[in-house]
Design a protein around this motif. Structure first.
Motif, PDB file in Angstrom:
ATOM      1  N   HIS A  88       0.871  -1.169   0.000  1.00  0.00           N
ATOM      2  CA  HIS A  88       0.000   0.000   0.000  1.00  0.00           C
ATOM      3  C   HIS A  88       0.910   1.222   0.000  1.00  0.00           C
ATOM      4  N   PRO A  89       0.747   2.128  -0.965  1.00  0.00           N
ATOM      5  CA  PRO A  89      -0.236   2.070  -2.055  1.00  0.00           C
ATOM      6  C   PRO A  89       0.218   1.149  -3.186  1.00  0.00           C
ATOM      7  N   SER A 121       1.926  -3.241   3.962  1.00  0.00           N
ATOM      8  CA  SER A 121       0.955  -2.143   3.999  1.00  0.00           C
ATOM      9  C   SER A 121       1.395  -1.024   4.926  1.00  0.00           C
TER      10      SER A 121
END
Length: 335
Positions: free
Chosen positions: A82-83, A135
């Protein structure tokens, strides 16, 4: 017995596999760590095309080479990241990128990693090396302030996404070796321990040891081997060199590889700061019996020089441990 030495083909994926095989044979490598990009080891073809894996074996055999591990770093990176953005589009197969919707990319990447385990098992290989993505890597600077629950969610997200993939690894009798690396869920001692704990220390999940990533973080790669000795599933030999001179920073300053103003850079084995003899002595001490793979990365040296030079350097350190202690001859001396 000294380990087999392989060449990781990830930095050679612009060349057809047969050309890489010929180079590796001529330089004296025992085999290849096949990357799952270029034409080297194509998971989709392995899944759908009769005779594909037999053809890969035939090509290796033609050049007197073997394969002990395949590597799918690029797709693995997208499982947790992420992203998801244009960086991923540049490295992923079009079928994984799809329309670029982030959650769809992550799910297709996870399915491909499961298929990589199936393809590796069908190929007779029991180790897949790669990345997991993360993430929470973007929070590493800890500002804006990062609440502990956010970090915890990152490790939970990793476990939720990878446990189903690791179930397939278990079913196939294959192990996943995460390369402990900045931008992954595990990038140092404590995050490696936390990642292992997050998946319940299941045997399907272990570590790929690459000391270059420890050097610029001022971590001890030899101590890492000692600490995680039962989880070292694969070894990549890559080198890093620090030049922290008061102006060149540890974080790289958004400068490209090879820029003299970087605080550190990857260099060919033997030209940096990894204590290679101590590494090999520790590999002997922990009884590591897998392959040792040369991963060439050096913005200042041509790969046609760097790869064979690295192999020659490392072979000189891969000495056999003694069959008996040197002081055994002193026992009962004079009797």
């Amino acid at each position: 017995m000294t380990p087999p030495f392989t060449l990781f083909t990830g930095q050679w994926a612009d060349l057809p596999l047969e050309e890489v095989c010929a180079l590796a044979r001529d330089w004296g490598f025992d085999g290849l760590e096949l990357a799952c990009w270029g034409d080297h080891f194509e998971v989709e073809r392995a899944k759908k095309e009769d005779g594909y894996l037999e053809g890969r074996h035939a090509l290796l055999e033609k050049y007197g080479l073997r394969c002990w591990a395949v590597s799918n770093h690029l797709v693995g990176q997208a499982v947790c990241d992420h992203p998801i953005d244009e960086r991923h589009r540049a490295i992923l197969p079009a079928r994984i990128w799809g329309d670029g919707e982030p959650e769809g990319v992550r799910r297709r990447a996870a399915a491909e990693m499961a298929d990589t385990a199936r393809a590796a098992a069908a190929f007779g290989v029991h180790t897949v090396v790669g990345f997991t993505g993360s993430s929470i890597w973007h929070t590493v600077a800890m500002f804006p302030p990062v609440p502990p629950i956010m970090v915890e969610r990152g490790f939970s997200d990793f476990a939720e996404r990878w446990n189903p993939v690791l179930d397939v690894f278990d079913d196939m009798g294959v192990r996943f070796a995460l390369e402990v690396h900045p931008s992954e869920i595990a990038y140092d001692f404590w995050t490696a321990r936390r990642a292992l704990d997050a998946v319940g220390n299941r045997p399907a999940f272990g570590l790929n040891f690459d000391p270059s990533h420890f050097v610029w973080q001022d971590l001890d790669p030899v101590a890492f081997l000692d600490t995680f000795q039962d989880r070292i599933y694969h070894v990549d030999c890559k080198e890093a060199r620090k030049r922290l001179d008061g102006r060149n920073g540890r974080l790289g300053s958004h400068l490209p590889w090879g820029d003299p103003h970087r605080g550190w850079d990857f260099v060919s084995v033997g030209h940096g700061d990894v204590p290679w003899e101590d590494v090999f002595r520790m590999l002997n001490a922990i009884r590591y019996d897998g392959p040792v793979s040369v991963e060439w990365e050096d913005a200042g040296m041509d790969r046609l020089q760097g790869a064979p030079e690295s192999l020659a350097y490392l072979r000189g350190l891969a000495f056999e441990p003694p069959a008996r202690s040197f002081d055994a001859a002193f026992t009962n001396a004079g009797e």
